[in-house]
Design a protein around this motif. Structure first.
Motif, mmCIF file in Angstrom:
data_model
loop_
_atom_site.group_PDB
_atom_site.id
_atom_site.type_symbol
_atom_site.label_atom_id
_atom_site.label_comp_id
_atom_site.label_asym_id
_atom_site.label_seq_id
_atom_site.Cartn_x
_atom_site.Cartn_y
_atom_site.Cartn_z
ATOM 1 N N TRP A 273 16.140 4.925 -6.261
ATOM 2 C CA TRP A 273 15.900 5.567 -4.959
ATOM 3 C C TRP A 273 16.540 7.049 -5.187
ATOM 4 C CZ3 TRP A 273 12.274 5.587 -1.463
ATOM 5 C CH2 TRP A 273 11.658 4.470 -1.257
ATOM 6 N N ARG A 274 17.926 7.149 -5.416
ATOM 7 C CA ARG A 274 18.634 8.481 -5.397
ATOM 8 C C ARG A 274 17.690 9.486 -6.144
ATOM 9 N NH1 ARG A 274 22.940 4.504 -5.783
ATOM 10 N NH2 ARG A 274 23.841 4.220 -3.556
ATOM 11 N N VAL A 275 17.407 9.135 -7.342
ATOM 12 C CA VAL A 275 16.817 9.864 -8.342
ATOM 13 C C VAL A 275 15.398 10.377 -7.753
ATOM 14 C CG1 VAL A 275 15.452 9.901 -10.698
ATOM 15 C CG2 VAL A 275 17.715 8.697 -10.619
ATOM 16 N N TRP A 276 14.521 9.603 -7.234
ATOM 17 C CA TRP A 276 13.506 9.970 -6.766
ATOM 18 C C TRP A 276 13.690 10.795 -5.641
ATOM 19 C CZ3 TRP A 276 12.049 9.825 -1.419
ATOM 20 C CH2 TRP A 276 10.711 10.449 -1.162
ATOM 21 N N GLY A 277 14.859 10.556 -4.703
ATOM 22 C CA GLY A 277 15.181 11.742 -3.698
ATOM 23 C C GLY A 277 15.471 13.235 -4.128
ATOM 24 N N ALA A 278 15.972 13.035 -5.258
ATOM 25 C CA ALA A 278 16.202 14.592 -5.827
ATOM 26 C C ALA A 278 15.232 15.123 -6.429
ATOM 27 C CB ALA A 278 17.534 14.147 -6.931
ATOM 28 N N GLN A 279 13.901 14.519 -6.478
ATOM 29 C CA GLN A 279 12.865 15.259 -7.159
ATOM 30 C C GLN A 279 12.394 16.258 -6.142
ATOM 31 O OE1 GLN A 279 11.945 14.299 -10.461
ATOM 32 N NE2 GLN A 279 13.847 13.078 -9.963
ATOM 33 N N GLU A 280 12.088 17.695 -6.740
ATOM 34 C CA GLU A 280 11.790 18.670 -5.893
ATOM 35 C C GLU A 280 10.372 18.429 -5.536
ATOM 36 O OE1 GLU A 280 10.935 23.461 -6.785
ATOM 37 O OE2 GLU A 280 12.051 22.384 -8.289
ATOM 38 N N ASP A 281 9.455 17.774 -6.214
ATOM 39 C CA ASP A 281 8.066 17.464 -5.726
ATOM 40 C C ASP A 281 7.914 16.030 -5.254
ATOM 41 O OD1 ASP A 281 7.158 20.049 -6.662
ATOM 42 O OD2 ASP A 281 6.944 19.323 -8.578
ATOM 43 N N GLY A 282 9.242 15.518 -4.743
ATOM 44 C CA GLY A 282 8.991 14.142 -4.261
ATOM 45 C C GLY A 282 8.115 14.176 -3.064
ATOM 46 N N TRP A 283 7.270 12.889 -2.732
ATOM 47 C CA TRP A 283 6.224 12.580 -1.801
ATOM 48 C C TRP A 283 6.372 11.235 -1.769
ATOM 49 C CZ3 TRP A 283 1.803 10.164 -1.462
ATOM 50 C CH2 TRP A 283 0.802 10.458 -0.570
ATOM 51 N N PHE A 284 6.513 10.701 -0.337
ATOM 52 C CA PHE A 284 6.245 9.053 -0.103
ATOM 53 C C PHE A 284 5.484 8.930 1.163
ATOM 54 C CE2 PHE A 284 7.378 5.022 0.421
ATOM 55 C CZ PHE A 284 8.091 4.415 -0.668
ATOM 56 N N ALA A 285 4.490 8.064 1.062
ATOM 57 C CA ALA A 285 3.695 7.718 2.191
ATOM 58 C C ALA A 285 3.841 6.316 2.235
ATOM 59 C CB ALA A 285 2.217 8.088 1.734
ATOM 60 N N VAL A 286 3.837 6.175 3.667
ATOM 61 C CA VAL A 286 4.027 4.544 4.210
ATOM 62 C C VAL A 286 2.804 4.537 5.075
ATOM 63 C CG1 VAL A 286 5.204 3.043 5.785
ATOM 64 C CG2 VAL A 286 6.511 4.722 4.163
ATOM 65 N N LEU A 287 1.770 3.390 4.691
ATOM 66 C CA LEU A 287 0.693 3.109 5.452
ATOM 67 C C LEU A 287 0.920 2.083 6.490
ATOM 68 C CD1 LEU A 287 -2.370 3.718 5.751
ATOM 69 C CD2 LEU A 287 -2.636 1.603 4.147
ATOM 70 N N HIS A 288 0.499 2.244 7.637
ATOM 71 C CA HIS A 288 0.443 1.310 8.648
ATOM 72 C C HIS A 288 -1.134 0.704 9.372
ATOM 73 C CE1 HIS A 288 4.319 3.905 9.158
ATOM 74 N NE2 HIS A 288 4.648 2.642 9.388
ATOM 75 N N GLY A 289 -1.159 -0.486 9.463
ATOM 76 C CA GLY A 289 -2.323 -0.852 10.103
ATOM 77 C C GLY A 289 -2.081 -0.875 11.600
ATOM 78 N N GLN A 290 -2.861 -0.803 12.619
ATOM 79 C CA GLN A 290 -2.589 -0.814 13.786
ATOM 80 C C GLN A 290 -4.036 -1.608 14.855
ATOM 81 O OE1 GLN A 290 -1.216 3.110 14.083
ATOM 82 N NE2 GLN A 290 -3.178 4.163 14.444
ATOM 83 N N ALA B 178 0.769 -1.277 -0.090
ATOM 84 C CA ALA B 178 0.054 0.129 -0.107
ATOM 85 C C ALA B 178 0.858 1.440 0.076
ATOM 86 C CB ALA B 178 -0.948 0.099 1.041
ATOM 87 N N MET B 179 2.181 1.137 -0.009
ATOM 88 C CA MET B 179 3.047 2.273 -0.049
ATOM 89 C C MET B 179 2.787 3.123 -1.229
ATOM 90 S SD MET B 179 6.717 1.306 1.356
ATOM 91 C CE MET B 179 6.960 0.866 3.190
ATOM 92 N N THR B 180 2.862 4.348 -1.391
ATOM 93 C CA THR B 180 2.755 5.156 -2.634
ATOM 94 C C THR B 180 3.649 6.237 -2.667
ATOM 95 O OG1 THR B 180 0.783 5.974 -4.115
ATOM 96 C CG2 THR B 180 0.807 6.440 -1.702
ATOM 97 N N TRP B 181 3.879 6.731 -3.918
ATOM 98 C CA TRP B 181 4.590 7.985 -3.874
ATOM 99 C C TRP B 181 4.644 8.747 -5.303
ATOM 100 C CZ3 TRP B 181 6.050 2.765 -3.980
ATOM 101 C CH2 TRP B 181 6.357 2.207 -5.374
ATOM 102 N N TYR B 182 5.287 9.723 -5.128
ATOM 103 C CA TYR B 182 5.152 10.874 -6.360
ATOM 104 C C TYR B 182 6.532 11.403 -6.525
ATOM 105 C CZ TYR B 182 3.894 14.636 -9.597
ATOM 106 O OH TYR B 182 3.771 15.653 -10.568
#
Length: 270
Positions: free
Chosen positions: A248-265, A147-151
């Motif tokens: 990963w390094r390319v994504w990290g250099a993106q000015e608009d980079g966004w990454f979400a990690v979903l957790h169940g609890q 369920a992880m997602t990114w831009y």
């Protein structure tokens, strides 16, 4: 393809502990904090380097927190951290499937990012239930890798996600544990009406967050136990892992980079 016994997918390389030591009670166990009382005794199962455990101990100044992990090396690091904090936190080496405590020893039994790495999560929940006092709390949080997602989309990151799912399952873990916690709790005999299921996220999008998150994953791809397990399982080659690390390094250099990690609890009253 033969499968080994359950193994911690990441290992304890510096690139892994870099993430683990960032974790606090606030950013990783916030769903539990309102339920804590100052006198409680807490067991933190699979505590890693102990940052969450030590933080939880501050919420129970008249109680105590005990951290358990199966890695003596990591427990040593956790004990060193505890020596700098309060006096009501201790760490021990132990097998989460069978811990050396009497029944009903703790008011709270907590596990963060543990059940995704074990072969029999229901058995671990049964052991957690055994150790919890009547009326006490079982608190569990696990990520859902699918369920992880990114831009934005960067070539190689979808390949990373599928590789992680494949390697984790090769090691007999379940990388989508977050979405299954409530179901496992019921299978462990916990009262469905007393199981409160929810979800939360980590989100990385500032330049500093992107740099930190992307670099630790790039390093894991080539230097941690994950790299060894990926090659051993034949799901990846060294060249493939290096390609993903670069993604990963390319994504990290993106000015608009966004990454979400979903957790169940889940919060379960015993």
């Amino acid at each position: 393809m033969s499968k080994p016994s359950a193994t911690y997918t990441h290992g304890h390389h510096e690139s892994v502990l870099r993430s683990h030591t960032w974790r606090t009670a606030t950013n990783s166990a916030g769903y539990l904090l309102d339920s804590l009382e100052s006198h409680m005794h807490i067991l933190d199962v699979g505590c890693g380097p102990g940052t969450i455990t030590t933080d939880l101990a501050r919420y129970v100044p008249q109680g105590r927190a005990v951290g358990i992990d199966n890695s003596a090396e990591v427990v040593e690091k956790a004990a060193a951290l505890a020596s700098e904090g309060g006096q009501n936190v201790t760490f021990e080496v132990g097998d989460i499937h069978k811990l050396n405590y009497p029944d009903a020893s703790f008011d709270v039994v907590h596990a963060h990012q543990v059940l995704q790495h074990v072969t029999s999560p229901v058995e671990v929940l049964l052991e957690m239930k055994r150790l919890t006092k009547p009326g006490g709390i079982i608190a569990v949080r696990s990520v859902d890798f699918a369920a992880m997602t990114w831009y934005p989309e960067v070539e190689g990151l979808r390949e990373w996600q599928q590789l992680y799912l494949d390697v984790a399952r090769y090691l007999r873990g379940e990388p989508t544990a977050g979405r299954q916690l409530h179901a496992w709790a019921k299978r462990a005999g916990l009262d469905a009406e007393k199981v409160k299921a929810g979800a939360d996220t980590w989100c990385f999008n500032t330049p500093e967050e992107r740099k930190w998150w992307s670099e630790l994953w790039a390093d894991r791809m080539t230097t941690s136990s994950f790299a060894k397990n990926a090659i051993e399982s034949k799901y990846a080659t060294k060249e493939k892992l290096e390609k993903i690390a670069e993604a990963w390094r390319v994504w990290g250099a993106q000015e608009d980079g966004w990454f979400a990690v979903l957790h169940g609890q889940i919060l379960c009253r015993v």
